[in-house]
Design a protein around this motif. Structure first.
Motif, PDB file in Angstrom:
ATOM      1  N   ARG A   1       0.834  -1.209   0.000  1.00  0.00           N
ATOM      2  CA  ARG A   1       0.000   0.000   0.000  1.00  0.00           C
ATOM      3  C   ARG A   1       0.868   1.258   0.000  1.00  0.00           C
ATOM      4  O   ARG A   1       1.936   1.272   0.608  1.00  0.00           O
ATOM      5  N   PRO A   2       0.404   2.314  -0.658  1.00  0.00           N
ATOM      6  CA  PRO A   2       1.265   3.472  -0.922  1.00  0.00           C
ATOM      7  C   PRO A   2       1.450   4.483   0.207  1.00  0.00           C
ATOM      8  O   PRO A   2       2.363   5.305   0.141  1.00  0.00           O
ATOM      9  N   THR A   3       0.596   4.441   1.241  1.00  0.00           N
ATOM     10  CA  THR A   3       0.688   5.452   2.297  1.00  0.00           C
ATOM     11  C   THR A   3       0.351   4.863   3.658  1.00  0.00           C
ATOM     12  O   THR A   3      -0.249   3.796   3.765  1.00  0.00           O
ATOM     13  N   CYS A   4       0.701   5.621   4.693  1.00  0.00           N
ATOM     14  CA  CYS A   4       0.327   5.272   6.068  1.00  0.00           C
ATOM     15  C   CYS A   4      -1.170   5.501   6.217  1.00  0.00           C
ATOM     16  O   CYS A   4      -1.688   6.553   5.831  1.00  0.00           O
ATOM     17  N   GLU A   5      -1.865   4.542   6.780  1.00  0.00           N
ATOM     18  CA  GLU A   5      -3.311   4.677   6.968  1.00  0.00           C
ATOM     19  C   GLU A   5      -3.665   5.787   7.940  1.00  0.00           C
ATOM     20  O   GLU A   5      -4.749   6.353   7.862  1.00  0.00           O
ATOM     21  N   ASN A   6      -2.766   6.113   8.860  1.00  0.00           N
ATOM     22  CA  ASN A   6      -3.066   7.144   9.844  1.00  0.00           C
ATOM     23  C   ASN A   6      -2.697   8.546   9.360  1.00  0.00           C
ATOM     24  O   ASN A   6      -3.558   9.399   9.236  1.00  0.00           O
ATOM     25  N   CYS A   7      -1.436   8.781   9.048  1.00  0.00           N
ATOM     26  CA  CYS A   7      -0.983  10.144   8.723  1.00  0.00           C
ATOM     27  C   CYS A   7      -0.881  10.403   7.226  1.00  0.00           C
ATOM     28  O   CYS A   7      -0.605  11.524   6.815  1.00  0.00           O
ATOM     29  N   ASN A   8      -1.083   9.383   6.416  1.00  0.00           N
ATOM     30  CA  ASN A   8      -1.053   9.486   4.956  1.00  0.00           C
ATOM     31  C   ASN A   8       0.342   9.746   4.399  1.00  0.00           C
ATOM     32  O   ASN A   8       0.496  10.162   3.254  1.00  0.00           O
ATOM     33  N   LYS A   9       1.380   9.502   5.198  1.00  0.00           N
ATOM     34  CA  LYS A   9       2.760   9.662   4.737  1.00  0.00           C
ATOM     35  C   LYS A   9       3.009   8.692   3.581  1.00  0.00           C
ATOM     36  O   LYS A   9       2.579   7.544   3.611  1.00  0.00           O
ATOM     37  N   SER A  10       3.719   9.148   2.588  1.00  0.00           N
ATOM     38  CA  SER A  10       4.055   8.307   1.442  1.00  0.00           C
ATOM     39  C   SER A  10       4.977   7.167   1.880  1.00  0.00           C
ATOM     40  O   SER A  10       5.968   7.389   2.585  1.00  0.00           O
ATOM     41  N   LEU A  11       4.632   5.957   1.467  1.00  0.00           N
ATOM     42  CA  LEU A  11       5.440   4.771   1.762  1.00  0.00           C
ATOM     43  C   LEU A  11       5.682   4.029   0.448  1.00  0.00           C
ATOM     44  O   LEU A  11       5.026   3.038   0.136  1.00  0.00           O
ATOM     45  N   PRO A  12       6.617   4.528  -0.357  1.00  0.00           N
ATOM     46  CA  PRO A  12       6.889   3.886  -1.641  1.00  0.00           C
ATOM     47  C   PRO A  12       7.391   2.451  -1.449  1.00  0.00           C
ATOM     48  O   PRO A  12       7.755   2.062  -0.332  1.00  0.00           O
ATOM     49  N   PRO A  13       7.409   1.666  -2.501  1.00  0.00           N
ATOM     50  CA  PRO A  13       7.788   0.248  -2.379  1.00  0.00           C
ATOM     51  C   PRO A  13       9.125  -0.007  -1.669  1.00  0.00           C
ATOM     52  O   PRO A  13       9.262  -0.996  -0.969  1.00  0.00           O
ATOM     53  N   ALA A  14      10.082   0.895  -1.806  1.00  0.00           N
ATOM     54  CA  ALA A  14      11.393   0.693  -1.177  1.00  0.00           C
ATOM     55  C   ALA A  14      11.500   1.306   0.218  1.00  0.00           C
ATOM     56  O   ALA A  14      12.578   1.304   0.814  1.00  0.00           O
ATOM     57  N   SER A  15      10.404   1.793   0.775  1.00  0.00           N
ATOM     58  CA  SER A  15      10.443   2.432   2.087  1.00  0.00           C
ATOM     59  C   SER A  15      10.809   1.440   3.181  1.00  0.00           C
ATOM     60  O   SER A  15      10.230   0.366   3.292  1.00  0.00           O
ATOM     61  N   THR A  16      11.766   1.838   3.999  1.00  0.00           N
ATOM     62  CA  THR A  16      12.125   1.022   5.163  1.00  0.00           C
ATOM     63  C   THR A  16      11.317   1.442   6.388  1.00  0.00           C
ATOM     64  O   THR A  16      11.498   0.886   7.460  1.00  0.00           O
ATOM     65  N   GLU A  17      10.427   2.428   6.215  1.00  0.00           N
ATOM     66  CA  GLU A  17       9.591   2.902   7.316  1.00  0.00           C
ATOM     67  C   GLU A  17       8.211   2.262   7.335  1.00  0.00           C
ATOM     68  O   GLU A  17       7.443   2.491   8.273  1.00  0.00           O
ATOM     69  N   ALA A  18       7.875   1.469   6.329  1.00  0.00           N
ATOM     70  CA  ALA A  18       6.540   0.864   6.258  1.00  0.00           C
ATOM     71  C   ALA A  18       6.447  -0.308   7.234  1.00  0.00           C
ATOM     72  O   ALA A  18       7.345  -1.138   7.325  1.00  0.00           O
ATOM     73  N   ARG A  19       5.339  -0.361   7.953  1.00  0.00           N
ATOM     74  CA  ARG A  19       5.055  -1.457   8.873  1.00  0.00           C
ATOM     75  C   ARG A  19       3.697  -2.033   8.508  1.00  0.00           C
ATOM     76  O   ARG A  19       2.776  -1.291   8.150  1.00  0.00           O
ATOM     77  N   ILE A  20       3.559  -3.361   8.614  1.00  0.00           N
ATOM     78  CA  ILE A  20       2.293  -4.010   8.298  1.00  0.00           C
ATOM     79  C   ILE A  20       1.918  -5.000   9.394  1.00  0.00           C
ATOM     80  O   ILE A  20       2.779  -5.551  10.072  1.00  0.00           O
ATOM     81  N   CYS A  21       0.611  -5.217   9.541  1.00  0.00           N
ATOM     82  CA  CYS A  21       0.132  -6.286  10.417  1.00  0.00           C
ATOM     83  C   CYS A  21      -0.122  -7.494   9.520  1.00  0.00           C
ATOM     84  O   CYS A  21       0.098  -7.443   8.310  1.00  0.00           O
ATOM     85  N   SER A  22      -0.609  -8.570  10.061  1.00  0.00           N
ATOM     86  CA  SER A  22      -0.814  -9.781   9.263  1.00  0.00           C
ATOM     87  C   SER A  22      -1.927  -9.629   8.238  1.00  0.00           C
ATOM     88  O   SER A  22      -2.047 -10.428   7.315  1.00  0.00           O
ATOM     89  N   TYR A  23      -2.746  -8.580   8.368  1.00  0.00           N
ATOM     90  CA  TYR A  23      -3.796  -8.310   7.383  1.00  0.00           C
ATOM     91  C   TYR A  23      -3.369  -7.244   6.382  1.00  0.00           C
ATOM     92  O   TYR A  23      -4.186  -6.761   5.611  1.00  0.00           O
ATOM     93  N   GLU A  24      -2.117  -6.842   6.428  1.00  0.00           N
ATOM     94  CA  GLU A  24      -1.525  -5.842   5.544  1.00  0.00           C
ATOM     95  C   GLU A  24      -1.955  -4.415   5.846  1.00  0.00           C
ATOM     96  O   GLU A  24      -1.761  -3.525   5.027  1.00  0.00           O
TER      97      GLU A  24
END
Length: 111
Positions: free
Chosen positions: A14-37
């Motif tokens: 997914r392209p952004t943070c669900e909370n703050c809408n920060k951009s999370l491009p495919p190579a982002s090391t800041e993206a976190r996911i739960c088991s439901y993505e």
């Protein structure tokens, strides 16, 4: 079929943070996911969510990075692009604090 090919589906990236809408491009090391993505940035996971997914109560892990180059068998972003649908659903911090209070002290593997 290679070990990396999936028969049903793969991570949506997914392209952004669900909370703050920060951009999370495919190579982002800041993206976190739960088991439901459910996808959030590291800052929101640590500072707002306390490692408790507001949608399922699970914990978060770093989102894997899909290779940008075709290193082997067409398993890369060019053949399997990242998702483009933004799911901006800001969390209500006081409400999440109440929800997460009981479970945030439990390690995700015990929830």
């Amino acid at each position: 079929m290679t070990d990396c090919e999936l028969t049903d589906r793969m991570l949506e990236l997914r392209p952004t943070c669900e909370n703050c809408n920060k951009s999370l491009p495919p190579a982002s090391t800041e993206a976190r996911i739960c088991s439901y993505e459910c996808t959030f940035c590291a800052d929101c996971v640590e500072g707002v969510l306390f490692n408790v997914c507001p949608n399922c109560g699970g914990g978060f892990a770093a989102r894997p990075i899909r290779p940008a180059q075709n290193w082997k068998d067409n398993n890369f972003l060019g053949a399997n692009p990242a998702g483009t649908v933004v799911k901006h659903r800001p969390v209500d911090p006081p409400r999440h604090a109440v929800f997460s209070k009981v479970i945030r002290g439990l390690p995700p593997e015990r929830r």
